[in-house]
Enzyme design. Structure first.
Site, PDB file in Angstrom:
ATOM      1  CB  CYS A   2     113.431 -62.091  67.274  1.00 51.42           C
ATOM      2  SG  CYS A   2     113.301 -60.315  66.420  1.00 51.42           S
ATOM      3  NE  ARG A  27     115.638 -67.723  66.966  1.00 56.39           N
ATOM      4  CZ  ARG A  27     114.381 -68.375  66.796  1.00 56.39           C
ATOM      5  NH1 ARG A  27     114.557 -69.868  67.047  1.00 56.39           N
ATOM      6  NH2 ARG A  27     113.311 -67.813  66.310  1.00 56.39           N
ATOM      7  CD1 TRP A  74     118.297 -60.320  61.759  1.00 53.68           C
ATOM      8  CD2 TRP A  74     116.305 -60.092  61.161  1.00 53.68           C
ATOM      9  NE1 TRP A  74     118.563 -60.626  60.597  1.00 53.68           N
ATOM     10  CE2 TRP A  74     117.268 -60.053  59.959  1.00 53.68           C
ATOM     11  CE3 TRP A  74     115.066 -59.814  60.739  1.00 53.68           C
ATOM     12  CZ2 TRP A  74     116.904 -59.898  58.712  1.00 53.68           C
ATOM     13  CZ3 TRP A  74     114.654 -59.579  59.471  1.00 53.68           C
ATOM     14  CH2 TRP A  74     115.553 -59.791  58.497  1.00 53.68           C
ATOM     15  CG  ASN A 100     110.935 -63.771  68.794  1.00 56.22           C
ATOM     16  OD1 ASN A 100     111.496 -62.948  69.209  1.00 56.22           O
ATOM     17  ND2 ASN A 100     111.116 -65.016  68.867  1.00 56.22           N
ATOM     18  N   GLY A 101     108.128 -61.629  66.139  1.00 59.61           N
ATOM     19  CA  GLY A 101     106.776 -61.558  64.888  1.00 59.61           C
ATOM     20  C   GLY A 101     106.518 -60.054  64.867  1.00 59.61           C
ATOM     21  CD  GLU A 481     123.236 -74.455  48.767  1.00 55.28           C
ATOM     22  OE1 GLU A 481     122.344 -73.707  48.421  1.00 55.28           O
ATOM     23  OE2 GLU A 481     123.376 -74.616  50.036  1.00 55.28           O
ATOM     24  CE  LYS A 485     124.999 -72.149  51.614  1.00 56.97           C
ATOM     25  NZ  LYS A 485     123.841 -72.905  51.725  1.00 56.97           N
ATOM     26  CD  GLU A 488     124.029 -68.603  52.688  1.00 57.32           C
ATOM     27  OE1 GLU A 488     123.106 -67.888  53.305  1.00 57.32           O
ATOM     28  OE2 GLU A 488     124.143 -69.589  52.388  1.00 57.32           O
ATOM     29  CG  HIS A 504     120.905 -67.918  25.878  1.00 55.90           C
ATOM     30  ND1 HIS A 504     120.533 -67.684  24.550  1.00 55.90           N
ATOM     31  CD2 HIS A 504     121.136 -69.014  26.080  1.00 55.90           C
ATOM     32  CE1 HIS A 504     120.186 -68.763  24.042  1.00 55.90           C
ATOM     33  NE2 HIS A 504     120.790 -69.678  24.866  1.00 55.90           N
ATOM     34  CE  LYS A 603     120.570 -72.747  60.162  1.00 54.78           C
ATOM     35  NZ  LYS A 603     121.314 -73.083  58.889  1.00 54.78           N
TER      36      LYS A 603
HETATM   37  C1  F6R Z   1     121.090 -70.306  52.981  1.00 54.49           C
HETATM   38  C2  F6R Z   1     120.125 -70.662  53.885  1.00 54.49           C
HETATM   39  C3  F6R Z   1     118.707 -70.091  53.637  1.00 54.49           C
HETATM   40  C4  F6R Z   1     117.710 -71.052  54.014  1.00 54.49           C
HETATM   41  C5  F6R Z   1     116.137 -70.583  53.803  1.00 54.49           C
HETATM   42  C6  F6R Z   1     115.234 -71.503  54.306  1.00 54.49           C
HETATM   43  O1  F6R Z   1     122.259 -70.976  53.452  1.00 54.49           O
HETATM   44  O2  F6R Z   1     120.209 -71.133  55.180  1.00 54.49           O
HETATM   45  O3  F6R Z   1     118.613 -69.881  52.248  1.00 54.49           O
HETATM   46  O4  F6R Z   1     117.852 -72.118  53.405  1.00 54.49           O
HETATM   47  O5  F6R Z   1     116.229 -69.256  54.666  1.00 54.49           O
HETATM   48  O6  F6R Z   1     115.364 -71.953  55.461  1.00 54.49           O
HETATM   49  P1  F6R Z   1     114.488 -73.242  56.183  1.00 54.49           P
HETATM   50  O7  F6R Z   1     115.213 -74.377  55.527  1.00 54.49           O
HETATM   51  O8  F6R Z   1     114.689 -73.195  57.635  1.00 54.49           O
HETATM   52  O9  F6R Z   1     113.052 -73.222  55.725  1.00 54.49           O
END
Ligand code: F6R
Length: 608
Positions: A2, A27, A74, A100-101, A481, A485, A488, A504, A603
């Site tokens: 949010c 976000r 959100w 927010n929260g 990673e 990527k 997501e 395994h 985000k």
């Molecule tokens: C993946 C991604 C998330 C963040 C995770 C932690 O592309 O963006 O997995 O890495 O939500 O976020 P931060 O780094 O802001 O604590």
């Protein structure tokens, strides 16, 4: 997650709020709304879906006034519908709230308020706040907000309007970040600075428990006992241009392409080549503190957790300190048996991830000293940590984290070097590492030149329903990673595995339909990884290898090879991850996905 923006001043609020909401879109959200003091009461416009829809709605049904609040939601409690979108009103439409929260005792509050005769209109936890404020008799809006919050368990960043005090916004913070923007005769409230820097760079970060009162004449901050609090006005260093696309079709591609500069920026002023050392004044650790560290625990989520796994190898090699890497969400609820001399490192791009923040607090309670590796200046983790390293990577807007990952590894390498030099790492060895670190920006630039090749590979595999990513040693986290990527942003199922662990279980998945991306730079494990690739080939898997320039030709073994320049083994993830970021990006584009705003993702994950 949010987002909040509010405005009070001489200008028409609606366009400012809508622009602020656009800046908060990154976000992640699924509905949006605004509330304006019109002179004849509070008027709300809200909708499910994107801010653009809301802007069209406001242009069809204009609403004018110079005080207002707005929100991108959100969904947590209740579906992402127009009804559940914020702002929320009390029974008489005299109090409007954006939040927010999470109100954790919302059900109990709702029942109690309904018994008193309050009628609820939505399924949200936030609506309870509007009714609680309505129910409080205080003389001013701030007094009523303070009294209402006494009943609330949970977290909030909150902005409130009242029709009976039209020239006022009341703001409250507990567990969810809020800042004030201080303009020239106008004031803002926002959940992050990107929403206001078009108007002002002067911001005041609210502390936990702060209540702020904004009027056209100014602002003041009080605590729960209404005692005035003084907070410094900070300067936001980011430029407005950094928040734009700068000619790129997506923020993700822009941020991938920026990595030569962002890695350089993380290293700038910190690498001491001739001393073979790293200057990290912000750590607040004396040489004796560094020498006394017995153990390190890294706390993070998602991509930051992957960077932490790379950091473990770096720190163990350079500083010879045992490192554990923990999912913050798991660590926070475990029994903490930290031994004296444990340093906790919280890694977070946003600095606001709820689980990382709580894990960090748990580590403090367990007696650890805590430092942060954070990108967003002034964020909660940065402010609560006892020291740390800022990434200086600039704003990361694309939901998929890219440039933060490479900067996090660069920062962890600086930390490993700094700690190592205060322990047993020789100056000559330090000089070697410093030199290899300084080369990274140029190496990253070279890898970006693979873009066209990666795009061709993406075209061949964009329809694959599954992907397997393999790597070993310090490049196992790169496999994780790469898989993260891809899944997501393209919604393709992808798994990252240590290459040898494949035998395994996951090997059962391999057939001619399974693309297998193997991270195989030239290092001590290269021959072992070659064997693992043979195992894939023997079962018909279609191999894509990320390998090092100068390595033997792999064309008999793999279908595609992407050759990256050689880097020091412990630093190689900064280089090997780039083709994987590009591969995920191009596949997502080819599949028509919303790359910068993937479904269901946020985000900044400010709920646990
Ligand atoms: C993946 C991604 C998330 C963040 C995770 C932690 O592309 O963006 O997995 O890495 O939500 O976020 P931060 O780094 O802001 O604590």
């Amino acid at each position: 997650m949010c987002g909040i923006i509010g405005y009070i001043g001489p200008r028409d609020a609606a366009p400012i709020l809508l622009e602020g909401l656009r800046r908060l879109e990154y976000r992640g959200y699924d509905s949006a709304g605004i509330a304006i003091q019109t002179g004849r009461g509070i008027v709300i416009r809200k909708l499910g879906g994107r801010v653009e829809r809301l802007a069209a709605h406001v242009s069809n049904m204009p609403v004018h006034g110079s005080t207002g609040i707005a929100h991108t939601r959100w969904a947590t409690h209740g579906a992402p519908t127009e009804r559940n979108a914020h702002p929320h009103l009390d029974c008489r439409g005299l109090v409007a709230v954006v939040h927010n929260g999470i109100v954790e005792n919302a059900e109990a509050l709702r029942t109690a308020l309904q018994r008193k005769g309050h009628a609820f209109y939505t399924e949200t936890d936030t609506e309870t706040l509007a009714h609680l404020i309505e129910d409080e008799p205080g003389e001013t809006l701030e007094a009523r907000v303070i009294a209402a919050l006494e009943h609330v368990e949970g977290t909030y960043g909150l902005a409130v309007l009242s029709a009976s005090e039209p020239d006022k916004i009341v703001v409250a913070r507990r567990g969810s970040p809020v800042l004030l923007g201080v303009g020239d005769g106008e004031y803002f409230v926002a959940s992050d600075a990107s929403a206001v820097i078009e108007h002002t760079r002067s911001v005041v970060y609210l502390n936990e428990g702060d209540i702020a009162v904004l009027t056209p004449e100014g602002y003041h901050i009080v605590d729960r006992e209404s005692r005035v609090q003084h907070r410094v006005v900070d300067d936001v260093a980011w430029d407005l241009e950094e928040l734009g696309l700068g000619g790129y079709p997506h923020f993700m591609l822009k941020e991938i392409s920026e990595q030569p500069e962002t890695v350089r920026s993380t290293l700038r002023g910190r690498l001491l080549l001739s001393e073979g050392d790293a200057r990290l004044n912000g750590l607040n650790l004396t040489p004796e503190d560094c020498a006394d560290i017995k153990r390190i625990v890294i706390l993070a989520c998602g991509t930051s957790w992957h960077a932490g796994l790379v950091g473990r190898d770096i720190i163990e090699e350079l500083a010879r300190i045992p490192v554990n890497v923990e999912y913050a969400s798991e660590y926070r609820y475990r029994t903490h048996l930290e031994m004296p001399g444990t340093l906790a490192i919280a890694i977070s791009q946003s600095g606001e991830t709820a689980d990382t923040l709580e894990a960090m607090r748990a580590a403090v309670t367990a007696g650890c000293r805590v430092i942060g590796i954070v990108n967003v200046v002034g964020s909660t983790i940065a402010r609560e940590a006892q020291g740390g390293i800022y990434l200086h990577a600039g704003p990361e807007i694309g939901v998929a984290s890219t440039k933060a990952f490479t900067s996090q590894i660069a920062a962890l390498a600086l930390l490993g070097l700094h700690l190592g030099r205060r322990r047993s790492l020789s100056q000559a060895a330090g000089q070697g590492i410093a030199r290899r670190l300084a080369q990274l920006p140029d190496l990253v630039r070279c890898v970006l030149a693979l873009d066209e090749q990666v795009r061709d590979i993406a075209a061949e595999y964009a329809d694959s329903p599954n992907f397997l990513y393999l790597g070993r040693g310090v490049n196992f986290p790169v496999a994780l990673e790469g898989a993260l990527k891809l899944k997501e942003i393209s919604y393709i199922h992808a798994e990252g595995y240590p290459a040898a662990e494949m035998k395994h279980g996951p090997i059962a998945l391999i057939n001619e339909d399974m693309p297998v991306v193997c991270v195989a730079p030239k290092d001590a494990l290269y021959q072992k990884v070659l064997t693992n690739m043979q195992e894939v080939k023997a079962r018909g898997g279609r191999l894509i290898a990320i390998t090092t320039e100068g390595n033997g030709d792999l064309s008999g073994l793999v279908r595609h090879q992407l050759r990256v320049p050689a880097a020091a083994t412990i630093l190689s993830p900064v280089v090997t991850v780039i083709p994987l970021q590009l591969l995920a990006y191009h596949i997502a584009v080819l599949r028509g996905c919303d790359v910068d705003r993937p479904r269901n993702l946020a985000k900044s994950v400010t709920v646990e």
